[in-house]
Design an enzyme around this catalytic site. Sequence first.
Site, PDB file in Angstrom:
ATOM      1  CG  ASP A   1      -1.679   1.291   1.378  1.00  0.00           C
ATOM      2  OD1 ASP A   1      -2.111   1.850   0.355  1.00  0.00           O
ATOM      3  OD2 ASP A   1      -1.841   1.757   2.529  1.00  0.00           O
TER       4      ASP A   1
ATOM      5  N   GLY B   1       1.273   4.962   0.186  1.00  0.00           N
ATOM      6  CA  GLY B   1       0.602   6.196   0.571  1.00  0.00           C
ATOM      7  C   GLY B   1       1.467   7.399   0.278  1.00  0.00           C
ATOM      8  CG  ASN B   2      -0.130  11.165  -0.932  1.00  0.00           C
ATOM      9  OD1 ASN B   2       0.364  11.329  -2.041  1.00  0.00           O
ATOM     10  ND2 ASN B   2      -1.437  11.084  -0.728  1.00  0.00           N
TER      11      ASN B   2
ATOM     12  CB  ALA C   1      -5.947   1.969  -5.455  1.00  0.00           C
ATOM     13  CG  ASP C   2      -5.794   4.985  -0.511  1.00  0.00           C
ATOM     14  OD1 ASP C   2      -6.469   5.345  -1.505  1.00  0.00           O
ATOM     15  OD2 ASP C   2      -5.361   5.791   0.339  1.00  0.00           O
ATOM     16  NE  ARG C   3     -11.618   7.893  -0.155  1.00  0.00           N
ATOM     17  CZ  ARG C   3     -12.384   8.864  -0.644  1.00  0.00           C
ATOM     18  NH1 ARG C   3     -11.941   9.628  -1.624  1.00  0.00           N
ATOM     19  NH2 ARG C   3     -13.601   9.048  -0.161  1.00  0.00           N
TER      20      ARG C   3
ATOM     21  CB  THR D   1      -1.467  12.326   3.500  1.00  0.00           C
ATOM     22  OG1 THR D   1      -0.335  11.444   3.498  1.00  0.00           O
ATOM     23  CG2 THR D   1      -1.021  13.726   3.132  1.00  0.00           C
TER      24      THR D   1
ATOM     25  CB  THR E   1       2.707  27.585  23.522  1.00  0.00           C
ATOM     26  OG1 THR E   1       2.657  28.901  24.085  1.00  0.00           O
ATOM     27  CG2 THR E   1       2.367  27.651  22.042  1.00  0.00           C
TER      28      THR E   1
END
Length: 254
Positions: A6, A8-9, A108-110, A132, A184
């Site tokens: 798989d 991914g970005n 394709a991943d979805r 991402t 912060t």
Amino acid sequence: MLLAIDVGNTQTHIGAFNDAELVEHWRFSTDREATGDELAATINGLLGLNGIGFSDIDAEVVSSVVPQLVPEYLRLFERYLERQALIVGPGTKTGMPILLDNPRELGADRLVNAVAGYDQCQDACVIVDFGTAITYDAVSSAGEYLGGIIAPGIEISIEALTSRAARLPKVDISEPRALIGKTTEASIQSGIVYGFAAQVDGICRRLKAELGDGLTTIATGGLARGIVGFTETIDVVDDLLTLKGLRLVYERNR
């Protein structure tokens, strides 16, 4: 042995399956400029950590959201294993009707996530993928891909915040000590974790109102566990969902 990849970005997730059993899996950073030879060296090295070699791999299936890496993966398997890998894309058999205006737009991943999610539930479900981007993919009780929702991902949001606000530091995603931060850094951590958890709950509640209370919500992706513990609507967490979906798609194309 089946090698599922798989791409991914941000990260690439690979897994080796012996029939339906996932023997082992690994993640490495996605390099969009990597060549087929470099990918071969990386993957062969990871396989070797568990005593697996290219010679043990009988077949390969790949999903990629990085188009320029697809030909490099094809070259990898053509050169080192002398065969074509199955690349998930338009025309791949999945057994799932895609009810989009343009089904070719679906990543394709979805798609493989939706296939794996429905295979687990055998009923209506939504897959929330923390990558991402944060994607929400809806599947009907009849196993139809209905559509989805895409929102900016956690790391993208942190980078945007710190790059546009010069005095705000970049923080790690970790459990806030309290809702109200006293520094912060603690304030940013609280905003990220509780903010994204609220987004997930808000969208999932709307989806359940539209699709029915019996809807199962499944979270996956590398950053899922940092947020899911603060949500109220996620039913299942499965870090391996995409790899499982790739195996199912491969089996349906044999």
